[in-house]
Write a protein that holds these residues in place. Structure first.
Motif, PDB file in Angstrom:
ATOM      1  N   VAL A 138       0.826  -1.189   0.000  1.00 32.73           N
ATOM      2  CA  VAL A 138       0.000   0.000   0.000  1.00 32.73           C
ATOM      3  C   VAL A 138       0.869   1.251   0.000  1.00 32.73           C
ATOM      4  O   VAL A 138       0.411   2.335   0.271  1.00 32.73           O
ATOM      5  CB  VAL A 138      -0.954  -0.027   1.219  1.00 32.73           C
ATOM      6  N   GLY A 139       2.177   1.091  -0.314  1.00 33.49           N
ATOM      7  CA  GLY A 139       3.079   2.231  -0.267  1.00 33.49           C
ATOM      8  C   GLY A 139       2.875   3.186  -1.412  1.00 33.49           C
ATOM      9  O   GLY A 139       3.820   3.796  -1.883  1.00 33.49           O
ATOM     10  N   VAL A 140       1.634   3.331  -1.908  1.00 39.78           N
ATOM     11  CA  VAL A 140       1.408   4.227  -3.041  1.00 39.78           C
ATOM     12  C   VAL A 140       0.703   5.488  -2.597  1.00 39.78           C
ATOM     13  O   VAL A 140       0.141   5.551  -1.520  1.00 39.78           O
ATOM     14  CB  VAL A 140       0.551   3.560  -4.131  1.00 39.78           C
ATOM     15  N   ASN A 141       0.724   6.464  -3.483  1.00 42.20           N
ATOM     16  CA  ASN A 141       0.146   7.746  -3.166  1.00 42.20           C
ATOM     17  C   ASN A 141      -1.134   7.909  -3.976  1.00 42.20           C
ATOM     18  O   ASN A 141      -1.072   8.100  -5.180  1.00 42.20           O
ATOM     19  CB  ASN A 141       1.187   8.804  -3.552  1.00 42.20           C
ATOM     20  N   VAL A 142      -2.295   7.765  -3.327  1.00 39.76           N
ATOM     21  CA  VAL A 142      -3.572   7.938  -4.023  1.00 39.76           C
ATOM     22  C   VAL A 142      -4.333   9.050  -3.306  1.00 39.76           C
ATOM     23  O   VAL A 142      -5.035   8.797  -2.325  1.00 39.76           O
ATOM     24  CB  VAL A 142      -4.397   6.623  -4.014  1.00 39.76           C
ATOM     25  N   PRO A 143      -4.183  10.308  -3.780  1.00 36.03           N
ATOM     26  CA  PRO A 143      -4.775  11.437  -3.057  1.00 36.03           C
ATOM     27  C   PRO A 143      -6.277  11.305  -2.834  1.00 36.03           C
ATOM     28  O   PRO A 143      -6.792  11.766  -1.821  1.00 36.03           O
ATOM     29  CB  PRO A 143      -4.463  12.640  -3.950  1.00 36.03           C
ATOM     30  N   ASN A 144      -6.986  10.629  -3.751  1.00 37.37           N
ATOM     31  CA  ASN A 144      -8.430  10.540  -3.598  1.00 37.37           C
ATOM     32  C   ASN A 144      -8.861   9.545  -2.513  1.00 37.37           C
ATOM     33  O   ASN A 144      -9.994   9.564  -2.062  1.00 37.37           O
ATOM     34  CB  ASN A 144      -9.081  10.173  -4.944  1.00 37.37           C
ATOM     35  N   ALA A 145      -7.938   8.653  -2.114  1.00 40.35           N
ATOM     36  CA  ALA A 145      -8.301   7.658  -1.093  1.00 40.35           C
ATOM     37  C   ALA A 145      -8.345   8.358   0.257  1.00 40.35           C
ATOM     38  O   ALA A 145      -7.354   8.913   0.708  1.00 40.35           O
ATOM     39  CB  ALA A 145      -7.288   6.524  -1.083  1.00 40.35           C
ATOM     40  N   SER A 146      -9.511   8.346   0.892  1.00 43.34           N
ATOM     41  CA  SER A 146      -9.633   9.111   2.138  1.00 43.34           C
ATOM     42  C   SER A 146     -10.121   8.266   3.311  1.00 43.34           C
ATOM     43  O   SER A 146     -10.380   8.774   4.384  1.00 43.34           O
ATOM     44  CB  SER A 146     -10.583  10.283   1.921  1.00 43.34           C
ATOM     45  N   ILE A 147     -10.248   6.938   3.075  1.00 41.91           N
ATOM     46  CA  ILE A 147     -10.688   6.063   4.174  1.00 41.91           C
ATOM     47  C   ILE A 147      -9.701   4.907   4.305  1.00 41.91           C
ATOM     48  O   ILE A 147      -9.336   4.275   3.316  1.00 41.91           O
ATOM     49  CB  ILE A 147     -12.105   5.496   3.911  1.00 41.91           C
ATOM     50  N   MET A 148      -9.279   4.642   5.531  1.00 38.34           N
ATOM     51  CA  MET A 148      -8.377   3.515   5.786  1.00 38.34           C
ATOM     52  C   MET A 148      -9.036   2.618   6.827  1.00 38.34           C
ATOM     53  O   MET A 148      -9.290   3.038   7.949  1.00 38.34           O
ATOM     54  CB  MET A 148      -7.035   4.055   6.314  1.00 38.34           C
ATOM     55  N   MET A 149      -9.371   1.396   6.418  1.00 42.60           N
ATOM     56  CA  MET A 149      -9.940   0.424   7.362  1.00 42.60           C
ATOM     57  C   MET A 149      -8.844  -0.564   7.705  1.00 42.60           C
ATOM     58  O   MET A 149      -8.250  -1.159   6.800  1.00 42.60           O
ATOM     59  CB  MET A 149     -11.052  -0.390   6.692  1.00 42.60           C
ATOM     60  N   ILE A 150      -8.574  -0.758   8.985  1.00 42.19           N
ATOM     61  CA  ILE A 150      -7.567  -1.752   9.362  1.00 42.19           C
ATOM     62  C   ILE A 150      -8.241  -2.803  10.228  1.00 42.19           C
ATOM     63  O   ILE A 150      -8.674  -2.532  11.351  1.00 42.19           O
ATOM     64  CB  ILE A 150      -6.379  -1.098  10.096  1.00 42.19           C
ATOM     65  N   GLU A 151      -8.369  -3.980   9.661  1.00 39.34           N
ATOM     66  CA  GLU A 151      -9.080  -5.058  10.348  1.00 39.34           C
ATOM     67  C   GLU A 151      -8.141  -5.746  11.333  1.00 39.34           C
ATOM     68  O   GLU A 151      -6.981  -5.987  11.021  1.00 39.34           O
ATOM     69  CB  GLU A 151      -9.559  -6.056   9.281  1.00 39.34           C
ATOM     70  N   ARG A 152      -8.650  -6.082  12.522  1.00 38.88           N
ATOM     71  CA  ARG A 152      -7.835  -6.690  13.588  1.00 38.88           C
ATOM     72  C   ARG A 152      -6.591  -5.829  13.820  1.00 38.88           C
ATOM     73  O   ARG A 152      -5.461  -6.296  13.814  1.00 38.88           O
ATOM     74  CB  ARG A 152      -7.403  -8.107  13.219  1.00 38.88           C
ATOM     75  N   ALA A 153      -6.840  -4.529  14.035  1.00 42.49           N
ATOM     76  CA  ALA A 153      -5.740  -3.568  14.186  1.00 42.49           C
ATOM     77  C   ALA A 153      -4.801  -3.965  15.326  1.00 42.49           C
ATOM     78  O   ALA A 153      -3.622  -3.638  15.305  1.00 42.49           O
ATOM     79  CB  ALA A 153      -6.311  -2.177  14.436  1.00 42.49           C
ATOM     80  N   GLU A 154      -5.349  -4.719  16.302  1.00 42.31           N
ATOM     81  CA  GLU A 154      -4.502  -5.072  17.456  1.00 42.31           C
ATOM     82  C   GLU A 154      -3.356  -6.012  17.068  1.00 42.31           C
ATOM     83  O   GLU A 154      -2.418  -6.202  17.822  1.00 42.31           O
ATOM     84  CB  GLU A 154      -5.355  -5.666  18.591  1.00 42.31           C
ATOM     85  N   SER A 155      -3.433  -6.609  15.854  1.00 42.68           N
ATOM     86  CA  SER A 155      -2.358  -7.534  15.465  1.00 42.68           C
ATOM     87  C   SER A 155      -1.193  -6.816  14.779  1.00 42.68           C
ATOM     88  O   SER A 155      -0.213  -7.439  14.415  1.00 42.68           O
ATOM     89  CB  SER A 155      -2.917  -8.645  14.557  1.00 42.68           C
ATOM     90  N   PHE A 156      -1.299  -5.492  14.598  1.00 46.59           N
ATOM     91  CA  PHE A 156      -0.212  -4.741  13.955  1.00 46.59           C
ATOM     92  C   PHE A 156       0.606  -3.991  15.005  1.00 46.59           C
ATOM     93  O   PHE A 156       0.092  -3.681  16.078  1.00 46.59           O
ATOM     94  CB  PHE A 156      -0.786  -3.694  12.991  1.00 46.59           C
ATOM     95  N   GLY A 157       1.837  -3.667  14.655  1.00 44.58           N
ATOM     96  CA  GLY A 157       2.657  -2.832  15.536  1.00 44.58           C
ATOM     97  C   GLY A 157       2.246  -1.379  15.397  1.00 44.58           C
ATOM     98  O   GLY A 157       1.665  -0.983  14.392  1.00 44.58           O
ATOM     99  N   LEU A 158       2.568  -0.581  16.409  1.00 48.26           N
ATOM    100  CA  LEU A 158       2.216   0.842  16.395  1.00 48.26           C
ATOM    101  C   LEU A 158       2.779   1.568  15.185  1.00 48.26           C
ATOM    102  O   LEU A 158       2.093   2.343  14.533  1.00 48.26           O
ATOM    103  CB  LEU A 158       2.775   1.507  17.652  1.00 48.26           C
ATOM    104  N   ALA A 159       4.058   1.325  14.902  1.00 51.23           N
ATOM    105  CA  ALA A 159       4.707   2.044  13.801  1.00 51.23           C
ATOM    106  C   ALA A 159       4.013   1.700  12.482  1.00 51.23           C
ATOM    107  O   ALA A 159       3.798   2.564  11.631  1.00 51.23           O
ATOM    108  CB  ALA A 159       6.181   1.679  13.738  1.00 51.23           C
TER     109      ALA A 159
END
Length: 696
Positions: free
Chosen positions: A549-570
């Protein structure tokens, strides 16, 4: 002095010279990373046991450790096998039992002769309302009782090594340590009330109470400082060698940069202007630049990097910008291409995909100097890539490139200036530990027009509601990322989770609205799915990993992160940074599965509270520890035995200032303190640093 000073020889000798250590034990120690007396000296106790002598066990509340003098009474050998052997004993006020399992009776008769006095120390417990001590740690005569320390240090153990052996071996190693000349700045030592090195070791290995075990105890602090100072001296010496290396001054005329800045729709931030000035000063000096550009997600590093590249082009040289992956290299290309067009210079990309005729043409244009700026992956390292006059190398995402690669790239140009960019805000102590040899520029403000991202926490039990809201947003023409949970065990499960979510969203939102990228897809398919999302054909992109997802899409304005607790803070912070790049107000939904653990909850709350990557990274460090924050395996982080990067940040900063000041006054370490500092470097096994002095 070319070799290790003689005063340190005993500490670097064989472990078998230590009291109680034979060849077998030495082998076990070796498995624990301890292979000479010096390593044992720097293995400090973790905790301690209070073994103050008491008149009676009545003075302690069981279960607790008690040390008392007793008169030995009757022995009760077990009637059947497997039962315990019991010995009655009496102190000044009451009687209790010593209990042993699987011990020979004749041994216990000798150890505990009826009618005699002994001092016993061990854990006292109540069992069937009888006070008992199972297998006491110490049983000694009254004369030998002084051998039991009032507060006994407890070491981290390795299977096969007892506390008694550690106690003996560390005492023996301490006896080998000579009094060494003082390497700490006298004013600093006095201000901090630190003991001499020898006294500090004695105090750290013989704590008198629990407070002596804290990292803030003066003896421990001093020993930690010694480690940090040796580390920072090494980095400062490396920096001095780089600075002595003559660079080619690249004095930009400012013609191209004025042109580009004039065409920008906004003005650079104060932080960007400051960083550009710092880099230009380095480029213009006759020393080689070795600088780190640290900026949070969306702080505008690209513009700063491009201004640096323009300065070398203006002065007749070439620049190269390297990224760890092809996706990121192409992203840099997209970001830099319009700026290069404004400046009217030729910019090209070189990756592993370039083959045959196309590659040959690019290489020829590079060698003749027609290509002013090259963007690429590590493919730019290859032998046949020859520059006309390479002055500046910019490396993106430093922690993927080791120090050795940094040097390899520097060797491409006779005296190439190096600028390293990282988008991972690193806490100050880690930045000093990892990049202490570099000068640092920090971008700590967002460019105008970056809108804050609203962050909300939502339980997965409300999934239907979330999908319904998403349907409305898509109908209004908005675009969204949907990041699927990380499943550590297998990429295959990651893929299945993503495919399932993709099917469900497609059913809810309609055909052709949802796209999918995951790690198992062929690159061409992945690129095509990305391209459709960038073009706005698909409105929702389901993705497994962060990197894709390291791309730049200016029109994308929503980020859903499922099971966010499984990711690191950074990671969560980096993901959130993918939205908020356009004109629309952006949101980030952290979908978690209840119940959350305490730390899981704290992590997600930090993200909701702040968008400051530096604040987030400090919290991350406090919660996870240094190794995890930057992934120790490839981080090049030094391994300290005593110093604690999480709790001793300020010490690391002091060590850096001190090391640089010492080398500034005494570049070859010849003064009395300089010679002492050499001894410290040998003691801390920083032989690399010693070689750097001799290079000088």
């Amino acid at each position: 002095m070319t070799g290790r000073p003689e005063i340190l020889f005993p500490l670097f000798g064989a472990l078998t010279k230590l009291d109680g250590v034979g060849p077998k034990t030495a082998q076990i120690f070796d498995g624990a990373g301890i292979n000479k007396p010096r390593d044992l000296l720097f293995t400090l106790p973790l905790s301690g046991v209070d073994r103050h002598r008491r008149a009676s066990i009545r003075e302690v509340v069981a279960p607790a450790v008690a040390t008392v003098a007793v008169t030995i009474g009757e022995h009760y050998p077990p009637k059947t096998r497997g039962r315990p052997y019991r010995v009655n004993v009496t102190d000044e006020q009451t009687s209790f039992q010593l209990v042993y399992f699987h011990v020979r009776g004749d041994y216990l008769q000798k150890l505990l002769p009826t009618g005699q006095k002994r001092v016993v120390s061990g854990k006292l417990e109540i069992f069937d309302s009888i006070a008992q001590m199972v297998h006491p740690d110490h049983v000694v005569t009254l004369e030998e009782a002084t051998e039991i320390p009032a507060f006994e240090p407890v070491y981290a153990l390795h299977a096969g090594i007892s506390q008694k052996l550690m106690y003996r071996a560390t005492r023996s190693a301490r006896a080998m340590a000579a009094t060494l000349p003082e390497w700490i700045d006298p004013a600093l030592k006095k201000r901090e009330k630190w003991p001499d090195w020898h006294d500090a070791l004695a105090a750290a290995h013989s704590p008198k109470s629990a407070t002596d075990l804290s990292p803030h105890d003066p003896a421990r602090q001093r020993l930690a400082y010694d480690e940090l100072l040796a580390h920072q001296l090494t980095l400062a010496l490396a920096r001095a060698v780089i600075r002595r290396a003559k660079g080619v001054p690249s004095q930009g005329t400012g013609a191209l940069s004025k042109k580009v800045l004039g065409l920008l729709p906004y003005r650079p931030t104060a932080a960007q202007t400051r960083a550009i000035a710092e880099i230009n000063a380095d480029l213009g000096s006759q020393f080689k630049m070795n600088r780190l550009l640290q900026g949070d997600v969306g702080s505008g590093k690209t513009l700063v990097a491009f201004m640096a590249l323009l300065a070398v082009v203006e002065s007749g040289g070439q620049g190269v910008m390297m990224a760890p992956t092809e996706i990121l290299a192409r992203q840099h290309l997209e970001g830099l291409q319009p700026l290069a067009a404004d400046a009217g210079i030729r910019l090209e990309i070189l990756t592993g995909r370039d083959k045959g005729q196309q590659r040959a043409q690019k290489l020829a244009a590079l060698a003749s100097g027609e290509i002013a700026i090259l963007v690429g992956t590590h493919a730019v390292f290859q032998k046949d890539v020859i520059f006309n006059d390479l002055r500046l190398a910019i490396i993106d995402e430093q922690h993927r490139f080791g120090v050795s690669q940094r040097m390899e790239l520097g060797a491409k140009g006779a005296s190439t200036d190096v600028l390293v960019m990282t988008a991972t805000p690193i806490p100050r102590s880690l930045a000093l530990a990892q990049y202490g040899d570099m000068d640092v520029s920090v971008l700590d403000e967002k460019p105008p027009g970056r809108k804050p991202v609203q962050t909300a926490l939502v339980s997965t039990s409300r999934m239907d509601e979330v999908v319904e809201k998403l349907r409305h947003a898509v109908a209004e023409g908005r675009q969204a990322y949907w990041v699927c949970p990380l499943v550590e065990e297998s990429e295959f499960i990651d893929m299945t989770a993503a495919q399932e979510r993709f099917k469900q969203l497609r059913a809810a939102l309609g055909e052709g609205v949802v796209g999918l990228v995951h790690g198992q897809m062929p690159p061409a398919e992945k690129d095509a799915a990305m391209a459709r999302f960038i073009a706005g054909e698909t409105k929702v992109l389901v993705a497994t990993t962060v990197i894709e997802v390291g791309v730049n899409v200016p029109n994308a304005s929503i980020m859903m992160i499922e099971r966010a607790e499984s990711f690191g803070l950074a990671q969560l912070h980096q993901l959130r940074g993918r939205v908020g790049r356009g004109a629309a107000a952006s949101t980030c939904l952290l979908l978690y599965q209840a119940p959350l653990s305490e730390t899981g909850k704290r992590r997600l709350e930090i993200l909701r509270e702040t968008e400051d990557g530096f604040k987030i990274s400090e919290e991350d460090l406090a919660m996870r520890g240094a190794g995890d924050v930057i992934g120790t395996a490839q981080s090049g982080l030094p391994r300290f035995r005593i110093a604690d990067l999480e709790r001793q940040t300020a010490l690391m900063a002091t060590a850096q200032t001190d090391a640089r000041a010492l080398l500034n006054d005494d570049p070859t370490l010849e003064t009395t303190r300089g010679q002492a500092a050499r001894t410290l470097l040998w003691l801390m096994e920083q032989d690399k640093a010693i070689r750097l002095i001799s290079v000088g």
